[in-house]
Structures are given as structure tokens and as C-alpha cells.
Design an enzyme around this catalytic site. Structure first.
Site, PDB file in Angstrom:
ATOM      1  N   ASN A 215       6.898   1.450  15.066  1.00 35.73           N
ATOM      2  CA  ASN A 215       6.496   0.889  13.778  1.00 35.73           C
ATOM      3  C   ASN A 215       5.370   1.725  13.194  1.00 35.73           C
ATOM      4  O   ASN A 215       4.605   2.348  13.929  1.00 35.73           O
ATOM      5  CB  ASN A 215       5.991  -0.554  13.993  1.00 35.73           C
ATOM      6  CG  ASN A 215       5.523  -1.209  12.701  1.00 35.73           C
ATOM      7  OD1 ASN A 215       6.162  -1.070  11.656  1.00 35.73           O
ATOM      8  ND2 ASN A 215       4.410  -1.916  12.747  1.00 35.73           N
TER       9      ASN A 215
ATOM     10  N   HIS B  37       1.970   1.370  10.847  1.00 31.29           N
ATOM     11  CA  HIS B  37       1.053   0.309  10.418  1.00 31.29           C
ATOM     12  C   HIS B  37      -0.106   0.945   9.628  1.00 31.29           C
ATOM     13  O   HIS B  37      -0.684   1.939  10.064  1.00 31.29           O
ATOM     14  CB  HIS B  37       0.520  -0.432  11.644  1.00 31.29           C
ATOM     15  CG  HIS B  37      -0.358  -1.577  11.286  1.00 31.29           C
ATOM     16  ND1 HIS B  37       0.141  -2.767  10.790  1.00 31.29           N
ATOM     17  CD2 HIS B  37      -1.698  -1.728  11.322  1.00 31.29           C
ATOM     18  CE1 HIS B  37      -0.866  -3.586  10.531  1.00 31.29           C
ATOM     19  NE2 HIS B  37      -1.993  -2.978  10.848  1.00 31.29           N
TER      20      HIS B  37
ATOM     21  N   SER C 213      -1.220   4.249  11.715  1.00 29.11           N
ATOM     22  CA  SER C 213      -0.866   4.448  13.123  1.00 29.11           C
ATOM     23  C   SER C 213       0.630   4.234  13.295  1.00 29.11           C
ATOM     24  O   SER C 213       1.204   3.329  12.684  1.00 29.11           O
ATOM     25  CB  SER C 213      -1.570   3.411  14.010  1.00 29.11           C
ATOM     26  OG  SER C 213      -2.932   3.258  13.662  1.00 29.11           O
TER      27      SER C 213
ATOM     28  N   ASP D 268       1.587  -5.641  16.476  1.00 30.25           N
ATOM     29  CA  ASP D 268       0.805  -4.417  16.238  1.00 30.25           C
ATOM     30  C   ASP D 268      -0.072  -4.022  17.431  1.00 30.25           C
ATOM     31  O   ASP D 268      -1.160  -3.470  17.264  1.00 30.25           O
ATOM     32  CB  ASP D 268      -0.079  -4.569  14.978  1.00 30.25           C
ATOM     33  CG  ASP D 268       0.745  -4.818  13.726  1.00 30.25           C
ATOM     34  OD1 ASP D 268       1.891  -4.333  13.661  1.00 30.25           O
ATOM     35  OD2 ASP D 268       0.251  -5.504  12.810  1.00 30.25           O
TER      36      ASP D 268
HETATM   37  C1  GRF Z   1       3.584   0.811   4.384  1.00 28.27           C
HETATM   38  O1  GRF Z   1       2.229   0.902   4.037  1.00 28.27           O
HETATM   39  C2  GRF Z   1       3.724   0.369   5.803  1.00 28.27           C
HETATM   40  O2  GRF Z   1       2.762   0.917   6.648  1.00 28.27           O
HETATM   41  C3  GRF Z   1       3.501  -1.099   5.653  1.00 28.27           C
HETATM   42  O3  GRF Z   1       4.209  -1.466   4.494  1.00 28.27           O
HETATM   43  C4  GRF Z   1       4.252  -0.333   3.628  1.00 28.27           C
HETATM   44  C5  GRF Z   1       5.697  -0.071   3.362  1.00 28.27           C
HETATM   45  O4  GRF Z   1       5.900   0.901   2.395  1.00 28.27           O
HETATM   46  N1  GRF Z   1       3.855  -1.828   6.839  1.00 28.27           N
HETATM   47  P1  GRF Z   1       7.355   1.462   2.116  1.00 28.27           P
HETATM   48  O5  GRF Z   1       8.292   0.260   1.977  1.00 28.27           O
HETATM   49  O6  GRF Z   1       7.755   2.329   3.250  1.00 28.27           O
HETATM   50  O7  GRF Z   1       7.224   2.202   0.827  1.00 28.27           O
END
Ligand code: GRF
Length: 189
Positions: A109, A111, A138, A147
Site C-alpha cells: 500500500n 500511504h 511510505s 498502516d
Molecule cells: C494518495 O495520496 C494515496 O496515498 C492515498 O490516497 C491518495 C490516492 O490518490 N491513500 P490517487 O487515487 O492515486 O490519485
């Protein structure tokens, strides 16, 4: 993660819930010759996810699942498609322990914080409210605890006095697009 055998790319599913900029970035990355993965399946928990359009644009199989009741169906689809890696990219649902166990060590994932700081939501406003000098993103393995799995790679950026949650989110997202492919390269090397 096991080593790549020959030139065969690891079949990967990307799970999304929203805009899908990380999904698009991973699709582009997967097309590069040296990439260890191919993106073969896109899964969304909602038909409203804007990122689903990339499935049509890049001709990748997509499936919309209303999660909780459907994990069994997701698992059989993943098996059918021979998916060996799952990349969560802006995926807003929590997968069950059972699901995670079945894909143990094969779900990652991204984050938007420097884990272990700011697990969960609203990471950018929390960093600003705490007057942090740095933030970032991360990539980590997904475990049953939100997370909290082992971090693969992090990227750090400076928080400026004029930054807001919105400006930070934009800056961090640019870093995310570099970090996710780098983390994938790392786990296959
Ligand atoms: C990203 O900032 C990701 O880290 C978070 O949600 C956002 C998703 O953006 N969990 P996208 O849909 O990939 O444009």
C-alpha cells in the site's frame, strides 16, 4: 518477495477507490521493459472511482466489488487471473484479516505520511497542526493492523510555512508517483 524468473512479469492487481493517479502511474511503469510487474486487473469498491477510466484507456480488466460480502468473489477472480501481487492505491476499504492472510506478504500500500507517523486519514492536516517540519509518503506491506506493516521505502519532503493540507497533498502525490515504482523495484531485487 520471490525473485523474477526469466522475463515473466508478476501479474498484479491494483485496488482503487478514487482518482487513480497512482494507478495510472503504475500502469505506465508496468509498461517499461525493466518493470517486474504487469497490471492485469483493476479492482474498485465503487463504480464512482474516477480511476476506473484507466481500465478502458489501457484495456485492462476491471471489476467493481462492494467489498465486505464479496471478498470470496474477489479471491476467486484473483486466482483465475493468476494475480501474485496486489497494490493498494488510494483504496479506502479495509480488507479482512482472512483476505490478507490468503495474500500474506503480497499486498502493498502507499500511504501519504512518514509511517509510523499518522496512520489513517487526514495525514496532511495532522502534520501541519503538529507543526511538523517534514512529511512524505511510505510504501509498506499490508498486515491486519492498519498502516502498520513493514515499510519498504519512504520519501521525505519539507513542509513550508505557507503549506496547507491541499498544497502538501499535491506535493506528496508527486513523490508518491516516484516512490511506488521504486518500492516495487526494491521488493523484486
Ligand atoms: C494518495 O495520496 C494515496 O496515498 C492515498 O490516497 C491518495 C490516492 O490518490 N491513500 P490517487 O487515487 O492515486 O490519485
Amino acid at each position: 518477495m520471490e525473485k523474477l524468473i526469466g522475463l515473466k512479469k508478476v501479474k498484479t492487481a491494483v485496488f482503487i477507490s478514487g482518482t487513480g493517479s497512482n494507478l495510472r502511474n503504475l500502469i505506465k511503469f508496468a509498461k517499461i521493459k525493466m518493470s517486474p510487474i504487469s497490471v492485469d486487473l483493476i479492482i474498485s469498491n465503487t463504480c464512482k472511482a474516477k480511476g476506473l477510466r484507466f481500465a478502458d484507456e489501457f484495456k485492462i480488466k476491471k471489476k467493481i466489488f462492494d467489498l465486505r460480502n464479496n471478498e470470496k468473489n474477489i479471491l476467486s477472480l484473483l486466482k483465475k487471473e493468476k494475480i501474485k501481487l496486489i497494490c493498494l492505491a488510494g483504496f479506502m476499504k479495509i480488507l479482512s484479516n482472512d483476505f490478507i492472510k490468503k495474500f500474506d506478504g503480497k499486498i502493498i500500500n502507499i500511504h501519504p505520511s512518514l509511517l509510523p507517523k499518522y496512520k489513517g486519514l487526514n495525514t496532511h492536516s495532522r502534520a501541519i497542526n503538529n507543526k511538523d517540519k517534514f512529511t512524505g509518503c511510505s510504501v509498506h506491506y499490508v498486515t491486519a493492523r492498519l498502516d502498520s506493516g513493514k515499510v519498504i521505502l519512504k520519501s521525505i519532503i519539507k513542509i513550508l510555512a505557507k503549506d496547507t493540507a491541499t498544497t502538501l497533498a499535491k506535493k506528496v502525490l508527486i513523490q508518491e508517483h516516484k516512490l511506488y515504482p521504486a518500492a516495487i523495484m526494491k521488493i523484486f531485487n
